[in-house]
Design an enzyme around this catalytic site. Structure first.
Site, PDB file in Angstrom:
ATOM      1  CG  HIS A   1      -1.587   1.364   1.391  1.00 10.44           C
ATOM      2  ND1 HIS A   1      -2.662   1.778   0.642  1.00 10.44           N
ATOM      3  CD2 HIS A   1      -1.249   2.416   2.181  1.00 10.44           C
ATOM      4  CE1 HIS A   1      -2.979   3.024   0.984  1.00 10.44           C
ATOM      5  NE2 HIS A   1      -2.140   3.433   1.906  1.00 10.44           N
TER       6      HIS A   1
ATOM      7  CG  HIS B   1       0.759   6.613  -0.167  1.00 15.07           C
ATOM      8  ND1 HIS B   1      -0.117   7.671  -0.096  1.00 15.07           N
ATOM      9  CD2 HIS B   1       0.270   5.663   0.673  1.00 15.07           C
ATOM     10  CE1 HIS B   1      -1.093   7.380   0.760  1.00 15.07           C
ATOM     11  NE2 HIS B   1      -0.888   6.154   1.237  1.00 15.07           N
TER      12      HIS B   1
ATOM     13  CD  GLU C   1      -4.401   6.696   2.254  1.00 13.04           C
ATOM     14  OE1 GLU C   1      -4.514   5.802   1.385  1.00 13.04           O
ATOM     15  OE2 GLU C   1      -3.403   6.796   2.989  1.00 13.04           O
TER      16      GLU C   1
ATOM     17  CB  SER D   1      -2.774  -0.162  -2.744  1.00  9.07           C
ATOM     18  OG  SER D   1      -3.594   0.348  -1.716  1.00  9.07           O
TER      19      SER D   1
END
Ligand code: PHE
Ligand code: FE
Length: 292
Positions: free
Chosen positions: A131, A136, A177, A196
């Site tokens: 993730h 990111h 997010e 993700s």
């Protein structure tokens, strides 16, 4: 008014540095752990073309993230630093907010070093290296998004002093997010929590359930969110430049004070002023009562 003294930050776990970082210990990863990364990587990168913002795909490429195995943060950081001045540092797990914000403000992205077990491929609660790095890091190679993340870190420290973390956290949730962006070809994903996740990458763009609403800073900071299931509501930005301008140029202190007097907005609500892009049926959430 700004509170001048913050509660002390908890001490890091043993083995971690005062700033909570640890050595990634890249050579300790097992073949099985690298294989888990490869499986997740292939599944996601295969389906994301045409769904994710082109800036993300460009980030994967310039950072050479498609090479096999869990990335070595030291090597990844070298490439990333040359592009935007960011580095990736390992931490044992979730870190206190002040520590997280301080790292962001210094252009350091903190990433978990552990990877999920093979029985957790679809879902896990704590952010793991897949993730954190796959989700990111590619956008940190984009100069505008890179500036946004740094500004968010500095703004995070300020929100703690102002007692307004809950408001600012919603901005992170609905952009970093779970953000969507309008591109010339249509809506695309950019939020790491979506990127993700195989299932949410499909749901966020194609499902009839969730609302998709044009980004509005005050609206976002008033809107509750769920951490236990797919979002019922996504906010769509016009561009990273626009997101950066709207957040960097605004002084949040009076905004926090004003929002404190207004009620929170529930996750499935549509308000008169909303720029509704998709009016969701909310069928998915309604079919799962009790999951809250
Ligand atoms: N402008 C915000 C403030 O005054 C800081 C910030 C910038 C927050 C960018 C988020 C993103 O606090
Ligand atoms: Fe995340």
């Amino acid at each position: 008014m700004e509170i001048l003294h913050l509660p002390p930050v908890p001490a890091p776990p043993s083995g971690a540095a005062p700033d909570w970082t640890v050595d990634q210990a890249w050579s300790d990863y097992t073949a099985g752990e690298h294989a888990t990364w490869d499986l997740l990587f292939e599944r996601q990168s295969g389906m994301l073309a045409g769904r994710v913002t082109p800036a993300f795909l460009k980030g994967l490429e310039v950072l050479r993230l498609s090479r096999r195995g869990i990335p070595d943060f030291a090597e990844l950081s070298q490439r990333l630093h040359a592009l935007t001045g960011w580095t990736v540092v390992a931490v044992p797990g979730l870190v206190p907010e002040a520590v997280f914000f301080e790292h962001l403000a210094q252009r350091r992205f903190v990433a978990g070093r552990f990877i999920r077990r093979p029985d957790q491929l679809n879902y896990l609660q704590e952010p793991d290296v897949f993730h954190d790095v796959f989700g990111h890091v590619p956008l940190l190679a984009d100069p505008v998004f890179a500036d946004y993340m740094q500004a968010y870190g500095a703004g995070g420290l300020r929100s703690l002093r102002l007692g307004a973390l809950d408001k600012l956290a919603r901005l992170y949730w609905y952009t970093v997010e779970f953000g969507l962006i309008r591109e010339s070809g249509g809506l695309r994903i950019y939020g790491a929590g979506i990127v993700s996740s195989y299932a949410e990458s499909l749901y966020a763009l194609d499902d009839a359930s969730p609302h998709r609403i044009g980004f509005d800073l005050r609206r976002v900071m008033r809107t509750r969110y769920r951490i236990d299931d797919y979002q019922q509501n996504y906010f769509v930005i016009d561009s990273f430049e626009d997101l950066l301008r709207q957040t960097l140029d605004a002084d949040f202190a009076p905004l926090y004070a004003e929002l404190e007097t207004l009620p929170d907005i529930e996750i499935d609500t549509i308000l008169p002023g909303d720029r509704v892009i998709t009016l969701g049926t909310q069928a998915y959430a309604r079919a799962r009562p009790g999951v809250h």
